[in-house]
Design an enzyme around this catalytic site. Sequence first.
Site, PDB file in Angstrom:
ATOM      1  N   GLU A  79      53.992 109.303  40.939  1.00 48.21           N
ATOM      2  CA  GLU A  79      53.492 110.658  41.146  1.00 48.21           C
ATOM      3  C   GLU A  79      54.628 111.657  40.965  1.00 48.21           C
ATOM      4  OE1 GLU A  79      52.632 111.790  45.337  1.00 48.21           O
ATOM      5  OE2 GLU A  79      52.758 109.655  45.723  1.00 48.21           O
ATOM      6  N   CYS A 111      50.319 107.936  46.201  1.00 44.56           N
ATOM      7  CA  CYS A 111      51.012 106.673  46.502  1.00 44.56           C
ATOM      8  C   CYS A 111      50.153 105.455  46.201  1.00 44.56           C
ATOM      9  CB  CYS A 111      51.448 106.646  47.959  1.00 44.56           C
ATOM     10  SG  CYS A 111      52.351 108.117  48.443  1.00 44.56           S
ATOM     11  N   HIS A 233      51.254 100.822  53.278  1.00 47.03           N
ATOM     12  CA  HIS A 233      51.985 101.932  52.664  1.00 47.03           C
ATOM     13  C   HIS A 233      52.803 102.567  53.782  1.00 47.03           C
ATOM     14  CE1 HIS A 233      53.242 105.549  50.826  1.00 47.03           C
ATOM     15  NE2 HIS A 233      52.467 106.298  51.585  1.00 47.03           N
TER      16      HIS A 233
END
Length: 387
Positions: A79, A111, A233
């Site tokens: 990103e 993400c 994450h």
Amino acid sequence: MKVGIDLIHFATSDFYLGLDVFATEKNQDFDKYLIGIGQEKMSIAPPDEDIVTLSAKAAEPILAQMNRQMISAVFFATESGVDQSKSAGAFVHSLLALPNRCRVIELKHACYAGAAALQMAVNAVKANPNEQILVIAADIARYDLDTSGEATQGCGAVAMLIKADPRIVAIEPGSGYHTEDVMDFWRPNHRETALVDGKYSTKVYLNSLKAAWQHFTEVSGRSFEDIQQFCYHIPFTKMAEKAHRQLVKLAQVEQDESVTLAQIAPSQQYNRVVGNSYSASLFVGFCSLLDHQSHLDNQRVGFFSYGSGCVAEFFTGIIQTGYQAVLMTASHLQQIRERTPLTYAQYLELYHGSALTQADVTLPVYHSGPYRLVGIHEHKRHYAKTS
Ligand code: CAA
């Protein structure tokens, strides 16, 4: 046929800013960062290090162990793209001398894109078992100075070789996913840094975990007890703790808090000192698990990927027997150990120097890594292999 990650290696930059130094500068208690968000250090990329150089550094040790002419595709997740049109993977393809008979594409959803790239690669190999695909997830997390996100910056790239009969982890069918149009974190095209509604983003992360988990249990028929290790994450390590506590509650599992924390602790070690690396962060966490916990053979790992905006996915994989023989732990530890600490003033210099909006610029040499961004001439980025 088993398909999954055959080799995995991550790279980070040569510099870090300690959150103790950061706390002093911001007149904050260091414990706010160390305990409150669970972060000690953040890797900082100098102007001549970007997602391309970090990715080449991550991938080369994998390619050195195989015939690189066999790579049939590069799926590049990021990103923090360096061009609105050209895939960052095309620059990496050149630096790594990959074959021309190769497909290269960049994938984006905050993400989440790293998990998307992995799943796409797994499905491509299932369709054609001869394929050997390089999946790269790489990001430099940058927020505006003096914002809540500034303490959660970082950078890293993870390269993974996806193939049949993988030696590290076989990805299982049966994913739970969740998409919702929200504005918790975003980066408009005109900005170098991300915007975030910090507290809201943590709520959306947790809601997405709940939805993805429910979908996962329905489609896979698996329960919490079927999973031995968990990787989340990790925008900051405390977020993974909040997430795992919620999952334990959701699955109505009765276990000590110490057991809950132990189920994720090995996966948090690298992220605590590297910081957020957005699309790479889940896989830096997976490297951390592999490098810090032994005897994982045949264990099932649960992976939760979250990308703001938002898309989330929960999926699982089985660690393969003998996986430890192909880990690149020494390189990971060496990179982290050998980084140079920055003063806040040095960090500011790198921070401001990294905003490369000029059509023509030749960059000074900041770092000694194997690849560097030499400059931009007539709007074209130029990279070099330095060693
Ligand atoms: N000792 C111990 N703990 C302390 C403390 C001290 N002296 N001072 C504060 N704390 C605790 C607080 O109680 C708080 O804990 P809880 O969250 O458990 O309540 C924690 O430290 C953080 O303190 P604040 O809430 O005051 O911190 P903040 O408002 O400055 O920032 C944040 C927190 C909003 C998460 C901020 O770090 C941020 O904006 N981060 C970027 C956004 C982000 O990472 N979001 C995560 C979900 S989105 C995602 O995952 C995608 C992505 O990668 C961005």
